[in-house]
Scaffold this motif. Structure first.
Motif, short mmCIF file in Angstrom:
data_model
loop_
_atom_site.label_atom_id
_atom_site.label_comp_id
_atom_site.label_asym_id
_atom_site.label_seq_id
_atom_site.Cartn_x
_atom_site.Cartn_y
_atom_site.Cartn_z
N TYR A 215 0.89 -1.16 0.00
CA TYR A 215 0.00 0.00 0.00
C TYR A 215 0.93 1.20 0.00
CZ TYR A 215 -3.80 -3.16 1.35
OH TYR A 215 -4.73 -4.18 1.39
N ALA A 239 -3.95 -12.14 13.64
CA ALA A 239 -4.49 -10.98 14.36
C ALA A 239 -4.97 -9.91 13.38
CB ALA A 239 -3.40 -10.42 15.26
N ASN A 240 -5.61 -8.87 13.91
CA ASN A 240 -5.99 -7.72 13.10
C ASN A 240 -4.77 -7.16 12.40
OD1 ASN A 240 -8.65 -7.52 13.70
ND2 ASN A 240 -8.35 -6.15 15.46
N GLY A 241 -4.93 -6.84 11.14
CA GLY A 241 -3.85 -6.17 10.42
C GLY A 241 -2.75 -7.10 9.94
N ALA A 242 -2.94 -8.41 10.09
CA ALA A 242 -1.89 -9.36 9.68
C ALA A 242 -1.76 -9.43 8.17
CB ALA A 242 -2.20 -10.75 10.23
N GLY A 243 -2.85 -9.10 7.45
CA GLY A 243 -2.80 -9.13 5.99
C GLY A 243 -3.74 -10.16 5.37
N LYS A 244 -4.66 -10.67 6.17
CA LYS A 244 -5.54 -11.74 5.67
C LYS A 244 -6.44 -11.23 4.54
CE LYS A 244 -7.37 -12.37 9.78
NZ LYS A 244 -6.74 -11.24 10.48
N THR A 245 -7.12 -10.10 4.82
CA THR A 245 -8.00 -9.54 3.79
C THR A 245 -7.19 -9.14 2.56
OG1 THR A 245 -9.54 -8.76 5.44
CG2 THR A 245 -9.62 -7.65 3.32
N THR A 246 -6.01 -8.59 2.82
CA THR A 246 -5.15 -8.17 1.71
C THR A 246 -4.82 -9.35 0.81
OG1 THR A 246 -4.24 -6.40 3.07
CG2 THR A 246 -2.92 -7.09 1.16
N GLU A 287 -15.79 -9.25 3.54
CA GLU A 287 -16.07 -8.95 4.93
C GLU A 287 -17.26 -7.99 4.98
OE1 GLU A 287 -12.40 -7.80 6.76
OE2 GLU A 287 -13.44 -6.84 8.43
N GLU A 363 -14.01 -13.41 6.90
CA GLU A 363 -14.64 -13.20 8.21
C GLU A 363 -16.15 -13.39 8.19
OE1 GLU A 363 -12.90 -12.40 10.90
OE2 GLU A 363 -11.08 -11.40 10.23
N GLN A 395 -11.16 -14.55 12.25
CA GLN A 395 -10.53 -14.20 13.52
C GLN A 395 -10.96 -15.20 14.59
OE1 GLN A 395 -10.02 -10.45 15.10
NE2 GLN A 395 -9.78 -9.44 13.12
P1 ATP Z 1 -8.45 -7.41 9.87
O1 ATP Z 1 -8.85 -8.66 10.49
O2 ATP Z 1 -8.33 -6.27 10.84
O3 ATP Z 1 -9.20 -7.04 8.62
P2 ATP Z 1 -6.31 -8.36 8.19
O4 ATP Z 1 -5.44 -9.47 8.66
O5 ATP Z 1 -7.36 -8.69 7.22
O6 ATP Z 1 -6.92 -7.63 9.45
P3 ATP Z 1 -5.48 -6.36 6.32
O7 ATP Z 1 -6.78 -5.62 6.39
O8 ATP Z 1 -5.18 -7.16 5.15
O9 ATP Z 1 -5.33 -7.26 7.62
O10 ATP Z 1 -4.30 -5.29 6.56
C1 ATP Z 1 -2.91 -5.62 6.44
C2 ATP Z 1 -2.09 -4.34 6.60
O11 ATP Z 1 -2.31 -3.50 5.49
C3 ATP Z 1 -2.44 -3.53 7.85
O12 ATP Z 1 -1.25 -2.98 8.34
C4 ATP Z 1 -3.35 -2.47 7.31
O13 ATP Z 1 -3.26 -1.30 8.09
C5 ATP Z 1 -2.81 -2.22 5.93
N1 ATP Z 1 -3.87 -1.82 5.00
C6 ATP Z 1 -4.99 -2.52 4.70
N2 ATP Z 1 -5.74 -1.85 3.79
C7 ATP Z 1 -5.08 -0.70 3.50
C8 ATP Z 1 -5.31 0.41 2.63
N3 ATP Z 1 -6.39 0.47 1.86
N4 ATP Z 1 -4.39 1.41 2.60
C9 ATP Z 1 -3.28 1.35 3.38
N5 ATP Z 1 -2.99 0.33 4.22
C10 ATP Z 1 -3.85 -0.68 4.29
#
Ligand code: ATP
Length: 437
Positions: A215, A239-246, A287, A363, A395
């Motif tokens: 990003y 955990a939150n922010g680990a990158g799963k959704t990404t 999600e 999720e 989660q």
């Molecule tokens: P959650 O369960 O909170 O959704 P996650 O494991 O799915 O967490 P992601 O949402 O993939 O995590 O986020 C991974 C990293 O990328 C985090 O550090 C988040 O802050 C960052 N991130 C996610 N989306 C964006 C975006 N649109 N712009 C900038 N950074 C982003």
């Protein structure tokens, strides 16, 4: 523990090559061509050039050596695996000699080569199976963080010729030759020989290799590799922010990758736009459900079939209604009038209307009451039993791991652990970090 992911991945590649070799060996009984002999030679080069020079020494010098220091109970297994490593080059020399002696017109010599190939195939299949089913667990239990740092660094520093487009001259040459003669992943024969390995790995539905994405200037995934076999339910926890959704967004193509590859049934889809990936069978349930609130429930479901011609749509609608009777009962109502759990069912039903090859669920239990969460997980299990391949991000690690065939733990953009769902459920690290124990 990144090394275990790398080893598993390299094993998968070696299995592909070994299957191609076995196929050539079996053909020697009929009417082989000069080209078949050349291909066998290239495959011997691959095992000598990659497996013997890179893969086995790293296992011996780092993983096996550390495990011998830490766990006396692992000694018999490690010694057996080391003996296999010693035997492998002897087999290869014997195979090369038999290849040199083999002749298109001499059936006896061809049969000898074919036997050596079958024995080699059986041996390495059984060896890889022992490593993954027995040694990995001992390594996870007994090795320290310092051990893993050293082992992971060693494994990260070499290049698998089947993955890389770069590498030193000899690796690039191996790659060029091997890739030209391998069948696509899903048509590769399952390995024969050893009974345990004979319970063959299913065809790979999805493979993510060394995926990176960013990003802006921040890299969110730093080389993630996962694999989902056909019909498997694979969970991704973290955990939150680990990158799963990404990771899901990269697979469905809405987030661009900055490195690595994504393969659907053995074919790279990394360069394809997201709507092409939907047509190819990748369907993400996002999600927060994201149903179209003012639109009727039935129209929401029909939207899921937008990439299809009309044939079969009515039948599929009835199947979805049979699975979720509440949606049928309220088919003309706006989707926005459904409860959270019902909207999740609508989102799942909408995805099924696209006849996906693989469902990416992000999720699905988020924000739902415990009793509804149970129902959602029952539904996911039923989908798996229907043969649908699923990659599930959750989660709620306990629920996800208890139904997953295989699972990956993602931490700050890295895969840090992987294994069968039930094994991870019993893993101390996972219990502490994700199950609150
Ligand atoms: P959650 O369960 O909170 O959704 P996650 O494991 O799915 O967490 P992601 O949402 O993939 O995590 O986020 C991974 C990293 O990328 C985090 O550090 C988040 O802050 C960052 N991130 C996610 N989306 C964006 C975006 N649109 N712009 C900038 N950074 C982003």
């Amino acid at each position: 523990m990144q090394a275990l992911t790398i080893i598993r991945h390299e094993h998968r590649n070696m299995t592909r090559v070994a299957q191609a070799l076995r196929g050539l060996g079996d053909r020697l009984g009929n009417s082989p061509s000069d080209l078949d002999f050349r291909k066998i030679e290239y495959i011997i080069d691959y095992f000598e050039g990659f497996t013997e020079r890179y893969h086995h020494p790293k296992e011996n010098n780092f993983l096996f050596a550390r495990l011998l220091q830490r766990a006396g109970a692992a000694r018999p297994l490690v010694e057996r695996l080391m003996r296999d490593h010693e035997k492998a080059p002897v087999h290869l020399v014997r195979m090369r000699e038999a290849l040199t002696a083999a002749d298109i017109d001499d059936a006896t010599r061809r049969a000898r080569l074919s036997e050596i190939i079958a024995a080699f195939h059986g041996m390495i299949g059984a060896h890889m199976h022992s490593e993954e089913s027995e040694l990995f667990e001992l390594a996870r239990t007994h090795l320290t963080e310092d051990d893993w740092r050293e082992i992971d660094a060693a494994f990260a520093s070499h290049i698998d010729p089947l993955d890389s487009t770069e590498g030193e001259g000899d690796i690039a040459l191996l790659r060029q030759r091997i890739m030209a003669l391998l069948p696509p992943l899903d048509t590769a024969r399952p390995p024969a020989g050893d009974a345990a390995v004979g319970a063959a790995p299913a065809a790979m539905m999805l493979e993510v290799r060394d995926l990176k994405t960013r990003y802006g200037r921040i890299e969110a995934l730093h080389g993630v590799s996962i694999a989902v076999a056909e019909g498997q339910l694979v969970a991704l926890v973290g955990a939150n922010g680990a990158g799963k959704t990404t990771l899901l967004r990269c697979i469905s193509g809405v987030q661009p990758a900055s490195g690595g590859d994504i393969l659907l049934r053995g074919q790279s889809i990394a360069a394809r736009r997201s709507h092409h990936r939907v047509r190819a069978g990748i369907c993400q349930v996002p999600e927060g459900r994201q149903v179209f609130g003012p639109m009727s429930i039935e129209d929401n479901l029909r939207m899921g079939a937008f990439t299809r011609r009309s044939a079969g749509i009515e039948d599929d609608l009835e199947k979805v209604y049979a699975m979720f009777p509440i949606l049928k009962e309220r088919r003309t109502h706006p989707a926005g009038t459904l409860s959270g759990g019902q909207q999740q069912m609508l989102a799942l039903g909408r995805a099924l209307m696209g006849r996906p090859r693989i469902l990416l669920l992000d999720e699905p239990s988020m924000g739902l009451a415990p009793v509804i969460v149970e129902e959602i997980f029952r539904t996911i299990r039923a989908l798996k039993e229907d043969g649908i391949t699923i990659l599930l991000v959750e989660q709620n690690a306990r629920a996800a791991l208890s139904i997953a065939d295989h699972a990956y733990v993602l931490e700050t953009g890295y895969v840090t652990l992987e294994g069968p769902g039930k094994e991870l459920l019993a893993n101390d690290e996972v219990r502490r970090a994700y199950l609150g124990m």
